[in-house]
Design a protein around this motif. Structure first.
Motif, PDB file in Angstrom:
ATOM      1  N   GLY A   1     104.400  -7.650  27.282  1.00 60.88           N
ATOM      2  CA  GLY A   1     103.930  -6.804  27.213  1.00 60.88           C
ATOM      3  C   GLY A   1     104.149  -6.074  28.850  1.00 60.88           C
ATOM      4  N   GLN A   2     105.463  -6.534  29.319  1.00 67.91           N
ATOM      5  CA  GLN A   2     106.033  -5.815  30.321  1.00 67.91           C
ATOM      6  C   GLN A   2     106.731  -4.691  29.727  1.00 67.91           C
ATOM      7  N   PHE A   3     107.273  -5.144  28.150  1.00 65.85           N
ATOM      8  CA  PHE A   3     107.913  -3.212  28.272  1.00 65.85           C
ATOM      9  C   PHE A   3     107.398  -2.452  27.527  1.00 65.85           C
ATOM     10  N   LEU A   4     106.501  -3.193  27.521  1.00 65.26           N
ATOM     11  CA  LEU A   4     105.000  -1.600  27.084  1.00 65.26           C
ATOM     12  C   LEU A   4     104.332  -1.001  27.896  1.00 65.26           C
ATOM     13  N   ILE A   5     104.522  -1.464  29.017  1.00 63.89           N
ATOM     14  CA  ILE A   5     103.908  -1.317  30.223  1.00 63.89           C
ATOM     15  C   ILE A   5     105.063  -0.170  31.110  1.00 63.89           C
ATOM     16  N   PRO A   6     106.401  -0.164  30.918  1.00 67.00           N
ATOM     17  CA  PRO A   6     106.904   0.907  31.100  1.00 67.00           C
ATOM     18  C   PRO A   6     107.550   2.243  30.217  1.00 67.00           C
ATOM     19  N   PHE A   7     106.683   1.748  29.391  1.00 63.13           N
ATOM     20  CA  PHE A   7     107.717   2.098  28.327  1.00 63.13           C
ATOM     21  C   PHE A   7     106.362   3.466  28.137  1.00 63.13           C
ATOM     22  N   SER A   8     105.440   3.164  28.787  1.00 58.77           N
ATOM     23  CA  SER A   8     104.060   4.230  28.514  1.00 58.77           C
ATOM     24  C   SER A   8     104.049   4.654  29.653  1.00 58.77           C
ATOM     25  N   VAL A   9     105.168   5.101  31.253  1.00 58.58           N
ATOM     26  CA  VAL A   9     105.073   5.937  31.607  1.00 58.58           C
ATOM     27  C   VAL A   9     106.568   7.154  30.793  1.00 58.58           C
ATOM     28  N   PHE A  10     106.792   5.824  30.234  1.00 60.89           N
ATOM     29  CA  PHE A  10     107.854   6.665  29.697  1.00 60.89           C
ATOM     30  C   PHE A  10     107.558   7.743  29.000  1.00 60.89           C
ATOM     31  N   ALA A  11     106.513   7.540  27.752  1.00 60.20           N
ATOM     32  CA  ALA A  11     106.021   8.766  27.578  1.00 60.20           C
ATOM     33  C   ALA A  11     105.514   9.804  27.714  1.00 60.20           C
ATOM     34  N   GLY A  12     104.748   9.288  28.939  1.00 60.98           N
ATOM     35  CA  GLY A  12     103.578  10.245  29.330  1.00 60.98           C
ATOM     36  C   GLY A  12     104.906  11.468  30.229  1.00 60.98           C
ATOM     37  N   LEU A  13     106.627  10.609  30.992  1.00 63.11           N
ATOM     38  CA  LEU A  13     107.842  11.646  30.972  1.00 63.11           C
ATOM     39  C   LEU A  13     108.098  12.469  30.456  1.00 63.11           C
ATOM     40  N   TYR A  14     107.793  11.902  28.667  1.00 61.96           N
ATOM     41  CA  TYR A  14     108.402  12.319  27.773  1.00 61.96           C
ATOM     42  C   TYR A  14     107.523  13.471  27.500  1.00 61.96           C
ATOM     43  N   PHE A  15     106.274  13.719  27.261  1.00 63.18           N
ATOM     44  CA  PHE A  15     104.689  14.582  27.269  1.00 63.18           C
ATOM     45  C   PHE A  15     104.630  15.257  27.924  1.00 63.18           C
ATOM     46  N   MET A  16     105.066  15.318  28.858  1.00 56.21           N
ATOM     47  CA  MET A  16     105.239  16.115  30.557  1.00 56.21           C
ATOM     48  C   MET A  16     106.583  17.093  30.517  1.00 56.21           C
ATOM     49  N   PHE A  17     107.422  16.751  29.490  1.00 63.59           N
ATOM     50  CA  PHE A  17     108.774  17.827  29.631  1.00 63.59           C
ATOM     51  C   PHE A  17     109.160  18.507  27.980  1.00 63.59           C
ATOM     52  N   GLU A  18     107.482  17.867  27.532  1.00 62.13           N
ATOM     53  CA  GLU A  18     107.651  18.406  26.052  1.00 62.13           C
ATOM     54  C   GLU A  18     107.556  20.257  26.722  1.00 62.13           C
ATOM     55  N   ARG A  19     105.971  20.492  27.519  1.00 60.67           N
ATOM     56  CA  ARG A  19     105.254  20.615  27.720  1.00 60.67           C
ATOM     57  C   ARG A  19     105.776  21.801  29.216  1.00 60.67           C
ATOM     58  N   PHE A  20     106.674  21.491  29.633  1.00 58.78           N
ATOM     59  CA  PHE A  20     107.182  21.830  30.566  1.00 58.78           C
ATOM     60  C   PHE A  20     108.615  22.636  30.681  1.00 58.78           C
ATOM     61  N   GLY A  21     109.354  21.395  29.604  1.00 59.64           N
ATOM     62  CA  GLY A  21     110.909  21.979  30.113  1.00 59.64           C
ATOM     63  C   GLY A  21     111.252  21.194  30.477  1.00 59.64           C
TER      64      GLY A  21
END
Length: 260
Positions: A28-48
């Motif tokens: 569970g502790q592995f998944l929590i920051p992974f979800s944050v990192f996924a949000g980071l990825y999608f933000m850069f996917e949108r704005f570059g």
């Protein structure tokens, strides 16, 4: 250090008594920051990019801060849960033992399940380093390690300051989370994307900028002038622990025993 190692051994054995629970919590502790990192990825996917920073560069910053936080949570958790020791009167026992109160509080609790966060950070770090065009040298590797250690000292110092407030408030204050959880979320991005007053505060008061920004410029070959100050900037993070320990000793002198 022998006593500290004994604390680690005892608490590790106690937590491994329920191995399934331990590994599920670690996952569970592995998944929590992974979800944050996924949000980071999608933000850069949108704005570059964000203010000239590429995704892989921010990912490097992200992994360093989250690794530092995971290590601090694991080995300095005693300060994070210190309010329970004060509220129950258990801190009185620490005062009559012939060892430092800092050492005893550090050894009172370890969260080895934070290995999940640590593993996730290591994976992101490995990927981010492989994506950089800058030449990696042994010196840069040492600076990277220095940044992680410095981050651990900063988060541990904040935990100590939050614990010290318990000598006057008994219960821990949620305001401390602004600088622990909030500091982690803020420091996972290069500091220069924020307004100047934020940058100054988190460089000269709480020196996150000396972990996630100045030495990062050196790693990515973005420094101007002499690179030595950028390389040595993490020293400020390590020195941050000194005033925190001084404040702690002031708090210990003002502690009022339960009398029980």
């Amino acid at each position: 250090m022998k006593l500290y190692g004994k604390y680690i051994e005892i608490l590790f054995k106690s937590q491994m008594q329920y191995r399934t629970s331990f590994w599920l919590l670690a996952f569970g502790q592995f998944l929590i920051p992974f979800s944050v990192f996924a949000g980071l990825y999608f933000m850069f996917e949108r704005f570059g990019q964000i203010k000239g920073w590429e995704f892989s560069e921010v990912a490097l910053c992200f992994s360093i801060i989250h690794m530092s936080y995971a290590l601090s949570e694991c080995f300095a958790r005693g300060f994070d849960s210190f309010s329970a020791l004060v509220g129950n009167g258990d801190f009185d026992r620490f005062l009559v033992r012939p060892r430092s109160t800092v050492l005893q509080v550090l050894g009172s609790k370890f969260e080895f399940s934070r290995v999940g966060k640590l593993v996730q950070s290591i994976i992101v770090l490995g990927w981010a380093v492989s994506q950089q065009l800058a030449d990696w040298t042994m010196l840069k590797g040492l600076v990277l390690l220095f940044m992680i250690v410095s981050g651990v000292f900063i988060f541990t110092g904040i935990f100590i300051l939050a614990a010290t407030m318990c000598f006057w408030t008994v219960q821990g204050l949620e305001i401390a989370n602004i600088f622990t959880d909030g500091g982690r979320e803020m420091a996972q991005y290069p500091l220069n994307i924020y307004q100047k007053w934020v940058t100054r505060f988190f460089t000269f008061i709480i020196p996150f900028g000396c972990v996630n920004y100045l030495p990062l410029l050196y790693l990515l070959d973005k420094t101007t002038g002499n690179p030595l100050p950028y390389m040595l900037a993490p020293i400020a993070g390590i020195l941050f622990i000194v005033p925190c320990l001084l404040v702690w000793h002031v708090g210990v002198r003002h502690y009022r025993s339960t009398g029980s």
